[in-house]
Design a protein around this motif. Sequence first.
Motif: not given
Length: 269
Positions: A208-212, A221-224, A229-236, A256-263
């Motif tokens: 969904y985005d580029t790495c931070t 780095c971290v990326a969303e 085919h699902t609504d599952n979204v997480w940080y990798a 499930d590596t980075c579930e906290t927000t903000p990124i």
Amino acid sequence: MGCGGYTDPSGFAIADGIFHCGSNAQGLNACWPLSDGTSACLHSAFNRELALIDTPDGSAVKAPASASPFAVQLSDGVRCEVVSHAHHPPRPDQRLSWYSCADGRGLFARSSADPLPSSFDRSAAAWTADAATGNGAMKKVSIRKAWFATATKVSAASSPAASGLDQVGTANAFLRAIGAKNETKAAQYGTPAAIRGTDSGGIENVVYDTCTPKGGTPWTCVAEVGENHTDNVWYATLTVTKQSGRWMVTGYRPWDTCETTPIESCVPS
């Protein structure tokens, strides 16, 4: 953006492998495939900006037999560039201007039925064109210089993807390959261990985005990302280290590596 299925050869190219992306006035007139699966596209001859797009590989297209100039400079120094579908309104004689000049003139096709390539008389060594402002009188002008889209071939061994990408570029190239489900391309930027870190070893994640960049040692780095085919979204997290003299993704953890927000508050484990 995508090309919407339109990846025809660029009408302004004098080298193979340059394509036109999209249709109508939104189309990008000349695109060059890059070695990481994206393409760099130019819409204006004199604008120093390129559009970087994810697109089907257009490197197999062939240059047209007779290309049109991307832009020209008249003998008086005024520059004119192609405007494609956004041409000037038709005159009473229905002749269309396919080129717009910096001083407000247009360069007109030689008859109402003629397409863009007929804007220039190439019968002599010095090209000429018919120029006018709006519905004013036509005047023949000489062409001093013409610009076309061309390319320099780069071997795989010397391409940026093979040796020159930094950590961020390497991570994003790996992410794009994952999003495109291209395991062969992913293997150019990531180790087998990183590829196994994707969904059960398969390339199944949507990016969904580029790495931070998070930095550290090893560099991370971290990326969303999400599951197809699902609504599952997480940080990798992606770990990038030097392998045989170039950066490679050596670790990829999408679950499930980075579930906290903000990124920004996420600390990769």
